[in-house]
Scaffold this active site. Sequence first.
Site, PDB file in Angstrom:
ATOM      1  N   ASP A 139      36.614   8.400  16.955  1.00 28.95           N
ATOM      2  CA  ASP A 139      36.528   9.782  16.465  1.00 28.95           C
ATOM      3  C   ASP A 139      35.703  10.651  17.411  1.00 28.95           C
ATOM      4  OD1 ASP A 139      37.036  11.856  14.713  1.00 28.95           O
ATOM      5  OD2 ASP A 139      35.385  11.346  13.358  1.00 28.95           O
ATOM      6  N   GLY A 159      38.134  15.893  19.627  1.00 28.68           N
ATOM      7  CA  GLY A 159      38.202  17.358  19.526  1.00 28.68           C
ATOM      8  C   GLY A 159      36.860  17.994  19.862  1.00 28.68           C
ATOM      9  N   HIS A 210      41.754  14.433  23.709  1.00 29.42           N
ATOM     10  CA  HIS A 210      42.619  13.293  23.404  1.00 29.42           C
ATOM     11  C   HIS A 210      42.971  12.525  24.688  1.00 29.42           C
ATOM     12  CE1 HIS A 210      42.700  14.448  19.298  1.00 29.42           C
ATOM     13  NE2 HIS A 210      43.451  15.516  19.464  1.00 29.42           N
ATOM     14  N   LEU A 266      43.412 -11.478  24.318  1.00 25.91           N
ATOM     15  CA  LEU A 266      42.891 -10.500  23.353  1.00 25.91           C
ATOM     16  C   LEU A 266      44.020 -10.109  22.410  1.00 25.91           C
ATOM     17  CD1 LEU A 266      40.733  -8.342  22.422  1.00 25.91           C
ATOM     18  CD2 LEU A 266      41.894  -6.773  23.990  1.00 25.91           C
ATOM     19  N   ARG A 271      47.652  17.619  10.588  1.00 29.94           N
ATOM     20  CA  ARG A 271      47.097  18.527  11.610  1.00 29.94           C
ATOM     21  C   ARG A 271      48.181  19.508  12.076  1.00 29.94           C
ATOM     22  NH1 ARG A 271      42.544  15.328  15.159  1.00 29.94           N
ATOM     23  NH2 ARG A 271      41.534  14.404  13.361  1.00 29.94           N
ATOM     24  N   ARG A 309      32.240   3.252  14.288  1.00 28.54           N
ATOM     25  CA  ARG A 309      32.809   4.606  14.279  1.00 28.54           C
ATOM     26  C   ARG A 309      31.982   5.487  15.198  1.00 28.54           C
ATOM     27  NH1 ARG A 309      35.590   8.208   9.674  1.00 28.54           N
ATOM     28  NH2 ARG A 309      36.024  10.031  10.970  1.00 28.54           N
ATOM     29  N   LEU A 350      34.836   5.973   6.268  1.00 25.23           N
ATOM     30  CA  LEU A 350      35.898   5.077   6.733  1.00 25.23           C
ATOM     31  C   LEU A 350      37.237   5.781   6.913  1.00 25.23           C
ATOM     32  CD1 LEU A 350      34.994   1.919   4.629  1.00 25.23           C
ATOM     33  CD2 LEU A 350      34.764   2.200   7.099  1.00 25.23           C
TER      34      LEU A 350
HETATM   35  C1  IPE Z   1      39.808   9.146  11.511  1.00 28.01           C
HETATM   36  O1  IPE Z   1      39.387  10.307  12.134  1.00 28.01           O
HETATM   37  C2  IPE Z   1      41.142   8.734  12.032  1.00 28.01           C
HETATM   38  C3  IPE Z   1      41.155   8.284  13.422  1.00 28.01           C
HETATM   39  C4  IPE Z   1      40.125   8.141  14.201  1.00 28.01           C
HETATM   40  C5  IPE Z   1      42.442   7.947  13.935  1.00 28.01           C
HETATM   41  P1  IPE Z   1      39.596  11.744  11.453  1.00 28.01           P
HETATM   42  O2  IPE Z   1      38.960  12.717  12.370  1.00 28.01           O
HETATM   43  O3  IPE Z   1      41.026  11.950  11.139  1.00 28.01           O
HETATM   44  O4  IPE Z   1      38.788  11.578  10.100  1.00 28.01           O
HETATM   45  P2  IPE Z   1      38.131  12.643   9.146  1.00 28.01           P
HETATM   46  O5  IPE Z   1      39.177  13.665   8.835  1.00 28.01           O
HETATM   47  O6  IPE Z   1      36.980  13.251   9.899  1.00 28.01           O
HETATM   48  O7  IPE Z   1      37.664  11.877   7.963  1.00 28.01           O
HETATM   49  C1  IPE Z   2      39.899  11.400  17.020  1.00 35.33           C
HETATM   50  O1  IPE Z   2      39.336  12.605  17.407  1.00 35.33           O
HETATM   51  C2  IPE Z   2      41.376  11.339  17.328  1.00 35.33           C
HETATM   52  C3  IPE Z   2      42.224  11.371  16.138  1.00 35.33           C
HETATM   53  C4  IPE Z   2      41.809  11.405  14.908  1.00 35.33           C
HETATM   54  C5  IPE Z   2      43.648  11.349  16.362  1.00 35.33           C
HETATM   55  P1  IPE Z   2      39.450  13.917  16.513  1.00 35.33           P
HETATM   56  O2  IPE Z   2      40.678  14.658  16.948  1.00 35.33           O
HETATM   57  O3  IPE Z   2      39.372  13.608  15.090  1.00 35.33           O
HETATM   58  O4  IPE Z   2      38.166  14.702  17.016  1.00 35.33           O
HETATM   59  P2  IPE Z   2      37.144  15.543  16.127  1.00 35.33           P
HETATM   60  O5  IPE Z   2      36.720  14.680  14.982  1.00 35.33           O
HETATM   61  O6  IPE Z   2      37.898  16.753  15.661  1.00 35.33           O
HETATM   62  O7  IPE Z   2      36.031  15.861  17.049  1.00 35.33           O
HETATM   63 MG    MG Z   3      37.850  13.489  13.743  1.00 31.15          MG
END
Ligand code: IPE
Ligand code: IPE
Ligand code: MG
Length: 255
Positions: free
Chosen positions: A33, A36, A50, A144, A84, A201, A208
């Site tokens: 995570d 963004g 990404h 792995l 999204r 995480r 989670l």
């Molecule tokens: C969790 O991240 C899903 C992945 C890392 C693929 P999100 O960014 O989607 O989770 P929330 O919305 O913050 O809970």
């Molecule tokens: C994790 O990063 C990638 C996915 C969930 C696909 P995010 O896109 O959720 O990034 P943040 O949480 O907005 O920073």
């Molecule tokens: Mg996120």
Amino acid sequence: MRIADDVQTNAAPGRDTATAARGVARHVAIIMDGNGRWATARGLPRVAGHRAGVQAVRRAIETAVQLGVEWLTLYAFSSENWRRPASEVLDLTGLLRHFLKSEIAELKAQGARLRFIGDRARFDPDIQLDLGHAERDTAGNTKLNLVIALSYGARAEIVAAAQAAVREIAEGRFAADALDETRFEGFLSTAGIPDPDLIIRTSGEQRLSNFLLWQCAYAELVFLDLLWPDFGAEAFAAALAEFARRERRFGARPG
Ligand code: IPE
Ligand code: IPE
Ligand code: MG
């Protein structure tokens, strides 16, 4: 690389002793995570985060191989991530398509065996085909076990497992009373995969987000403040070291 030597054993009871002797969590699952936020902090579009996230995926896989982690599960795309904006979903599926074309040969060379969990039917047919190819192409690898969760949601997985079990009961294949935890696990998308010992995480969020809810009943959780594109060997080793310091009890009394 000497990181593994510093990590004390802390695997689940009854686990493979060779892994325990090497002192590494047998199964590490990562909620990747913060892509963004990483991009936004640099004044870049989210897609740049990404892209940088894909580089971090490469590093994580390499490090897992180096540290002797047997199972690595990566949460790449949740069933909720379809909500999204369409442009971001397109960016993410585009990166997945590219990853499947460009990385499989390397993963094969590294000795990784791929398995995808999640609702792959929601992806375009060409991606679905490449997912199948990647699994078949790497099926003989043993170094792995790499599980990638795509369009994955734990609640949907549990409901699907319940439906499958009910169907078999209705067909008279086994009695309702014979549905115990072990049999139920066989209906999950993770059938045959050991439960994660450690969930990592990144991004500082402490939740989670619908990831492996059944399987992580006794997983140790480690939340790292860094954003996923900044994840590397050092952070991975630090998380394993934190795991090694935890006292796992599995409900029993400490000795
Ligand atoms: C969790 O991240 C899903 C992945 C890392 C693929 P999100 O960014 O989607 O989770 P929330 O919305 O913050 O809970
Ligand atoms: C994790 O990063 C990638 C996915 C969930 C696909 P995010 O896109 O959720 O990034 P943040 O949480 O907005 O920073
Ligand atoms: Mg996120």
